[in-house]
Design a protein around this motif. Structure first.
Motif, PDB file in Angstrom:
ATOM      1  N   VAL A  20     -53.870 -73.600 -69.491  1.00 15.42           N
ATOM      2  CA  VAL A  20     -53.181 -72.302 -69.471  1.00 15.42           C
ATOM      3  C   VAL A  20     -53.922 -71.243 -70.276  1.00 15.42           C
ATOM      4  O   VAL A  20     -53.427 -70.121 -70.435  1.00 15.42           O
ATOM      5  CB  VAL A  20     -51.730 -72.420 -69.973  1.00 15.42           C
ATOM      6  N   THR A  23     -53.782 -67.219 -69.768  1.00 14.15           N
ATOM      7  CA  THR A  23     -52.562 -66.772 -69.082  1.00 14.15           C
ATOM      8  C   THR A  23     -51.410 -66.483 -70.032  1.00 14.15           C
ATOM      9  O   THR A  23     -50.361 -66.013 -69.574  1.00 14.15           O
ATOM     10  CB  THR A  23     -52.090 -67.839 -68.076  1.00 14.15           C
ATOM     11  N   THR A  24     -51.578 -66.750 -71.325  1.00 15.68           N
ATOM     12  CA  THR A  24     -50.446 -66.696 -72.255  1.00 15.68           C
ATOM     13  C   THR A  24     -50.488 -65.529 -73.227  1.00 15.68           C
ATOM     14  O   THR A  24     -49.524 -65.318 -73.960  1.00 15.68           O
ATOM     15  CB  THR A  24     -50.381 -67.991 -73.083  1.00 15.68           C
ATOM     16  N   PRO A  29     -52.170 -70.415 -76.302  1.00 11.36           N
ATOM     17  CA  PRO A  29     -52.071 -71.416 -75.236  1.00 11.36           C
ATOM     18  C   PRO A  29     -51.878 -72.817 -75.827  1.00 11.36           C
ATOM     19  O   PRO A  29     -52.827 -73.571 -76.040  1.00 11.36           O
ATOM     20  CB  PRO A  29     -53.416 -71.301 -74.521  1.00 11.36           C
ATOM     21  N   PRO A  49     -46.459 -67.884 -69.405  1.00 12.09           N
ATOM     22  CA  PRO A  49     -46.819 -66.482 -69.628  1.00 12.09           C
ATOM     23  C   PRO A  49     -45.791 -65.783 -70.509  1.00 12.09           C
ATOM     24  O   PRO A  49     -44.653 -66.262 -70.660  1.00 12.09           O
ATOM     25  CB  PRO A  49     -46.858 -65.906 -68.207  1.00 12.09           C
ATOM     26  N   SER A 189     -62.174 -67.882 -65.395  1.00 13.48           N
ATOM     27  CA  SER A 189     -60.788 -68.103 -64.992  1.00 13.48           C
ATOM     28  C   SER A 189     -59.882 -68.426 -66.159  1.00 13.48           C
ATOM     29  O   SER A 189     -58.660 -68.528 -65.984  1.00 13.48           O
ATOM     30  CB  SER A 189     -60.724 -69.237 -63.960  1.00 13.48           C
ATOM     31  N   ARG A 190     -60.451 -68.586 -67.353  1.00  9.74           N
ATOM     32  CA  ARG A 190     -59.649 -68.878 -68.544  1.00  9.74           C
ATOM     33  C   ARG A 190     -59.771 -67.794 -69.619  1.00  9.74           C
ATOM     34  O   ARG A 190     -59.336 -67.990 -70.745  1.00  9.74           O
ATOM     35  CB  ARG A 190     -60.073 -70.229 -69.132  1.00  9.74           C
ATOM     36  N   ASP A 192     -59.406 -63.750 -71.216  1.00 11.04           N
ATOM     37  CA  ASP A 192     -58.504 -62.601 -71.218  1.00 11.04           C
ATOM     38  C   ASP A 192     -59.198 -61.351 -70.687  1.00 11.04           C
ATOM     39  O   ASP A 192     -58.571 -60.526 -70.037  1.00 11.04           O
ATOM     40  CB  ASP A 192     -57.995 -62.328 -72.637  1.00 11.04           C
ATOM     41  N   HIS A 220     -56.010 -67.128 -61.830  1.00 10.25           N
ATOM     42  CA  HIS A 220     -55.983 -66.193 -62.957  1.00 10.25           C
ATOM     43  C   HIS A 220     -57.259 -65.367 -62.973  1.00 10.25           C
ATOM     44  O   HIS A 220     -58.362 -65.913 -62.876  1.00 10.25           O
ATOM     45  CB  HIS A 220     -55.858 -66.931 -64.286  1.00 10.25           C
ATOM     46  N   HIS A 263     -55.817 -59.018 -76.067  1.00  7.62           N
ATOM     47  CA  HIS A 263     -56.685 -59.863 -75.240  1.00  7.62           C
ATOM     48  C   HIS A 263     -57.643 -60.610 -76.176  1.00  7.62           C
ATOM     49  O   HIS A 263     -58.785 -60.204 -76.356  1.00  7.62           O
ATOM     50  CB  HIS A 263     -57.462 -59.014 -74.240  1.00  7.62           C
TER      51      HIS A 263
END
Length: 339
Positions: A20, A23-24, A29, A49, A189-190, A192, A220, A263
């Motif tokens: 995750v 995404t958090t 995460p 999220p 993809s991981r 921010d 993501h 971020h």
């Protein structure tokens, strides 16, 4: 000695945390696993999220009644405050958890203290499980932001053996191999946020998206950030709707970092002037250098104007990890703070 079922549960929690990442934010995460009283996995959870439940609550929901008398394994100390969700420490107590293993103490003075709440309720607490893997893994950026107040910045670049990021005619596709490029997309993809300068947009027209091996967009997508004073065309691929984009009309690195406060995991991808500006501002926290077995002999260097005028001012780094990725070598470096 830590029981083997707890060590196995920690790996599950670490994997859930990594899954995750990105995404958090602005939440960490976190991964959590609930073992029942017999030591069997009863539930696995990770932070949802923002606005959704935390990892412990999701793991408890999956475990149900099997949580009573069981063990919780969590990558971060269970929180102790009520925000958009309730305190995880109290949720563990209410569920009847008998013992808790966690990796890293929560540095947030508002959310911290969950371990004390657990102990006061009679729960056995074991701190520090797998702390190094968590600190240098999924929680790296979040912990850095909690400690310093600014995002964690990684400078990623690909270069030849003679330090060139592009040939004399400006071409740069492809210096690194396909395995390296696939790894970069997986890392995107991981994240921010990904930051580039206006020069890179004008020269290369990058898309800056995270893509799956089949070319499809990853679920993501990080925030795309363009920094600089030059205008970029409205047709630039970075301005499409594949991912959110932020255009910052500044060259001040402090202003860029302030704009990305929420971020915590930021990647600098280009180009050499932007990399030099972050280096000169001492705002690079990690370097990921993909070195290809290629020599160009001339062309653009990977970095320009890093604020170094003599050897005594050199920015020095220490090796954290060395890997082979296909035909390339990936060097992961961190600043030598003792320089």
């Amino acid at each position: 000695m830590t029981p083997p079922e707890v060590l196995e549960a920690f790996q599950f929690a670490l994997d859930a945390s990594e899954a995750v990442r990105g995404t958090t934010s602005p939440n960490p995460p976190v991964g959590a696993v609930i073992l029942d009283a017999s030591g069997q996995v009863a539930g696995v959870g990770a932070t949802a999220p923002p606005g959704g439940p935390h990892a412990e609550v999701r793991a408890l929901a999956a475990a149900g009644d099997r949580a009573r008398g069981g063990t919780a394994v969590v990558t971060l100390e269970p929180c102790n405050h009520t925000g958009r969700t309730g305190p995880c420490a109290r949720a563990l107590v209410d569920a009847g958890i008998a013992s808790v293993y966690y990796s890293v103490s929560d540095p947030n003075p508002i959310a911290g203290g969950g371990a004390d709440t657990l102990r006061a309720a009679g729960v056995t607490v074991h701190p520090g499980l797998g702390a190094d893997a968590v600190i240098h893994g999924p929680l790296r950026a979040w912990l850095h932001r909690a400690r310093t107040g600014r995002p964690h910045v990684t400078w990623k670049y690909a270069a030849t053996l003679d330090g060139r990021s592009a040939a004399q005619d400006g071409t740069s596709q492809w210096i690194s191999g396909p395995e390296s490029r696939a790894r970069v997309h997986d890392e995107r993809s991981r994240l921010d946020a990904i930051v580039v300068g206006t020069g890179t947009v004008l020269t290369d027209d990058p898309w800056l998206t995270a893509r799956l091996p089949d070319g499809q967009l990853a679920p993501h997508q990080p925030l795309r950030v363009v920094v600089g004073l030059r205008e970029i065309p409205t047709s630039a691929r970075v301005l499409d709707d594949a991912a959110p984009t932020l255009v910052l009309r500044t060259r001040d690195i402090g202003e860029v970092l302030d704009a990305l406060t929420d971020h915590p995991d930021v990647l600098i991808e280009g180009g050499p002037r932007l990399a030099g500006a972050f280096l000169a501002a001492r705002s690079v926290d990690r370097v990921q250098a993909y070195l290809a077995p290629v020599v160009l002999g001339a062309g653009t260097t990977a970095v320009q104007d890093a604020g170094v005028h003599t050897v005594t001012e050199a920015l020095r780094f220490r090796r954290e990890r060395v890997e082979t990725v296909g035909a390339d070598v990936l060097l992961t470096l961190v600043p030598d703070r003792d320089q």
